[in-house]
Scaffold this motif. Sequence first.
Motif, PDB file in Angstrom:
ATOM      1  N   ARG A  36       0.836  -1.199   0.000  1.00 40.68           N
ATOM      2  CA  ARG A  36       0.000   0.000   0.000  1.00 40.68           C
ATOM      3  C   ARG A  36       0.868   1.245   0.000  1.00 40.68           C
ATOM      4  N   GLY A  37       0.347   2.280  -0.630  1.00 45.76           N
ATOM      5  CA  GLY A  37       1.046   3.556  -0.655  1.00 45.76           C
ATOM      6  C   GLY A  37       0.040   4.684  -0.817  1.00 45.76           C
ATOM      7  N   ALA A  38       0.446   5.885  -0.448  1.00 43.45           N
ATOM      8  CA  ALA A  38      -0.444   7.043  -0.559  1.00 43.45           C
ATOM      9  C   ALA A  38       0.367   8.288  -0.871  1.00 43.45           C
ATOM     10  N   ALA A  39      -0.309   9.239  -1.469  1.00 39.25           N
ATOM     11  CA  ALA A  39       0.297  10.543  -1.748  1.00 39.25           C
ATOM     12  C   ALA A  39      -0.775  11.602  -1.554  1.00 39.25           C
ATOM     13  N   ARG A  40      -0.375  12.695  -0.963  1.00 39.77           N
ATOM     14  CA  ARG A  40      -1.312  13.787  -0.712  1.00 39.77           C
ATOM     15  C   ARG A  40      -0.810  15.039  -1.422  1.00 39.77           C
ATOM     16  N   CYS A  41      -1.712  15.702  -2.086  1.00 43.45           N
ATOM     17  CA  CYS A  41      -1.360  16.933  -2.791  1.00 43.45           C
ATOM     18  C   CYS A  41      -1.263  18.082  -1.786  1.00 43.45           C
ATOM     19  N   ASN A  42      -0.118  18.734  -1.758  1.00 47.39           N
ATOM     20  CA  ASN A  42       0.053  19.913  -0.923  1.00 47.39           C
ATOM     21  C   ASN A  42      -0.869  21.009  -1.462  1.00 47.39           C
ATOM     22  N   PRO A  43      -1.651  21.656  -0.602  1.00 51.22           N
ATOM     23  CA  PRO A  43      -2.576  22.691  -1.079  1.00 51.22           C
ATOM     24  C   PRO A  43      -1.883  23.822  -1.856  1.00 51.22           C
ATOM     25  N   CYS A  44      -0.597  24.026  -1.632  1.00 51.05           N
ATOM     26  CA  CYS A  44       0.147  25.075  -2.334  1.00 51.05           C
ATOM     27  C   CYS A  44       0.598  24.636  -3.730  1.00 51.05           C
ATOM     28  N   ASP A  45       0.547  23.339  -4.023  1.00 49.46           N
ATOM     29  CA  ASP A  45       1.019  22.806  -5.300  1.00 49.46           C
ATOM     30  C   ASP A  45      -0.116  22.683  -6.302  1.00 49.46           C
ATOM     31  N   ALA A  46       0.249  22.691  -7.562  1.00 51.96           N
ATOM     32  CA  ALA A  46      -0.727  22.440  -8.616  1.00 51.96           C
ATOM     33  C   ALA A  46      -1.204  20.995  -8.511  1.00 51.96           C
ATOM     34  N   ASP A  47      -2.489  20.788  -8.795  1.00 48.93           N
ATOM     35  CA  ASP A  47      -3.049  19.433  -8.730  1.00 48.93           C
ATOM     36  C   ASP A  47      -2.750  18.722 -10.044  1.00 48.93           C
ATOM     37  N   VAL A  48      -1.743  17.829  -9.999  1.00 44.81           N
ATOM     38  CA  VAL A  48      -1.367  17.043 -11.171  1.00 44.81           C
ATOM     39  C   VAL A  48      -1.575  15.580 -10.785  1.00 44.81           C
ATOM     40  N   PRO A  49      -2.722  14.997 -11.172  1.00 36.26           N
ATOM     41  CA  PRO A  49      -3.053  13.638 -10.736  1.00 36.26           C
ATOM     42  C   PRO A  49      -1.984  12.596 -11.060  1.00 36.26           C
ATOM     43  N   GLU A  50      -1.303  12.742 -12.192  1.00 34.15           N
ATOM     44  CA  GLU A  50      -0.286  11.763 -12.571  1.00 34.15           C
ATOM     45  C   GLU A  50       0.830  11.677 -11.547  1.00 34.15           C
ATOM     46  N   ILE A  51       1.182  12.816 -10.943  1.00 32.90           N
ATOM     47  CA  ILE A  51       2.242  12.813  -9.930  1.00 32.90           C
ATOM     48  C   ILE A  51       1.782  12.038  -8.698  1.00 32.90           C
ATOM     49  N   GLY A  52       0.557  12.258  -8.284  1.00 32.28           N
ATOM     50  CA  GLY A  52       0.020  11.507  -7.144  1.00 32.28           C
ATOM     51  C   GLY A  52      -0.021  10.013  -7.431  1.00 32.28           C
ATOM     52  N   ASP A  53      -0.412   9.656  -8.678  1.00 35.89           N
ATOM     53  CA  ASP A  53      -0.427   8.243  -9.068  1.00 35.89           C
ATOM     54  C   ASP A  53       0.969   7.640  -8.958  1.00 35.89           C
ATOM     55  N   GLU A  54       1.954   8.362  -9.482  1.00 35.40           N
ATOM     56  CA  GLU A  54       3.342   7.862  -9.475  1.00 35.40           C
ATOM     57  C   GLU A  54       3.865   7.694  -8.053  1.00 35.40           C
ATOM     58  N   LEU A  55       3.616   8.689  -7.212  1.00 37.13           N
ATOM     59  CA  LEU A  55       4.090   8.607  -5.829  1.00 37.13           C
ATOM     60  C   LEU A  55       3.412   7.472  -5.074  1.00 37.13           C
ATOM     61  N   ALA A  56       2.096   7.386  -5.175  1.00 38.22           N
ATOM     62  CA  ALA A  56       1.373   6.342  -4.458  1.00 38.22           C
ATOM     63  C   ALA A  56       1.785   4.957  -4.956  1.00 38.22           C
ATOM     64  N   ALA A  57       1.900   4.793  -6.270  1.00 37.43           N
ATOM     65  CA  ALA A  57       2.305   3.495  -6.827  1.00 37.43           C
ATOM     66  C   ALA A  57       3.726   3.139  -6.395  1.00 37.43           C
ATOM     67  N   GLY A  58       4.624   4.106  -6.449  1.00 37.12           N
ATOM     68  CA  GLY A  58       6.001   3.860  -6.022  1.00 37.12           C
ATOM     69  C   GLY A  58       6.076   3.459  -4.562  1.00 37.12           C
ATOM     70  N   ARG A  59       5.258   4.078  -3.732  1.00 39.30           N
ATOM     71  CA  ARG A  59       5.255   3.737  -2.309  1.00 39.30           C
ATOM     72  C   ARG A  59       4.665   2.347  -2.075  1.00 39.30           C
ATOM     73  N   ALA A  60       3.661   1.972  -2.864  1.00 40.29           N
ATOM     74  CA  ALA A  60       3.110   0.618  -2.758  1.00 40.29           C
ATOM     75  C   ALA A  60       4.160  -0.409  -3.183  1.00 40.29           C
ATOM     76  N   MET A  61       4.911  -0.090  -4.250  1.00 36.68           N
ATOM     77  CA  MET A  61       5.987  -0.988  -4.692  1.00 36.68           C
ATOM     78  C   MET A  61       7.068  -1.103  -3.628  1.00 36.68           C
ATOM     79  N   ASP A  62       7.398   0.004  -2.991  1.00 33.37           N
ATOM     80  CA  ASP A  62       8.398  -0.003  -1.925  1.00 33.37           C
ATOM     81  C   ASP A  62       7.928  -0.878  -0.760  1.00 33.37           C
ATOM     82  N   ASP A  63       6.653  -0.764  -0.415  1.00 36.06           N
ATOM     83  CA  ASP A  63       6.081  -1.592   0.643  1.00 36.06           C
ATOM     84  C   ASP A  63       6.216  -3.074   0.278  1.00 36.06           C
ATOM     85  N   LEU A  64       5.888  -3.412  -0.967  1.00 31.45           N
ATOM     86  CA  LEU A  64       6.029  -4.805  -1.417  1.00 31.45           C
ATOM     87  C   LEU A  64       7.482  -5.260  -1.404  1.00 31.45           C
ATOM     88  N   ALA A  65       8.387  -4.388  -1.816  1.00 31.50           N
ATOM     89  CA  ALA A  65       9.811  -4.753  -1.828  1.00 31.50           C
ATOM     90  C   ALA A  65      10.264  -5.140  -0.431  1.00 31.50           C
TER      91      ALA A  65
END
Length: 85
Positions: A36-65
């Motif tokens: 499992r992994g999660a990513a939260r958009c900082n309210p000061c940052d532009a909302d770019v869904p792809e970045i959240g997808d990449e971060l959350a997926a990478g964190r899920a992969m790290d958890d599995l590793a």
Amino acid sequence: MARTLEWKVRLYLFEEEGTTKARMTVDTGATVLTGRGAARCNPCDADVPEIGDELAAGRAMDDLAHQFLSAAERDIAGVERAAAG
């Protein structure tokens, strides 16, 4: 000894209220692990869904590793105990 295996990997991404969550499962045929992994958009940052997808997926992969490495360490210890006994 040659061998070929196929492990099935599935990645699920969910977004709710500025948080992207990822769940990744790996089915080895003998066991299923879930990361499992999660990513939260900082309210000061532009909302770019792809970045959240990449971060959350990478964190899920790290958890599995970490889970795979822990399982391998337990298996190695078991083989060493059996060889010593």
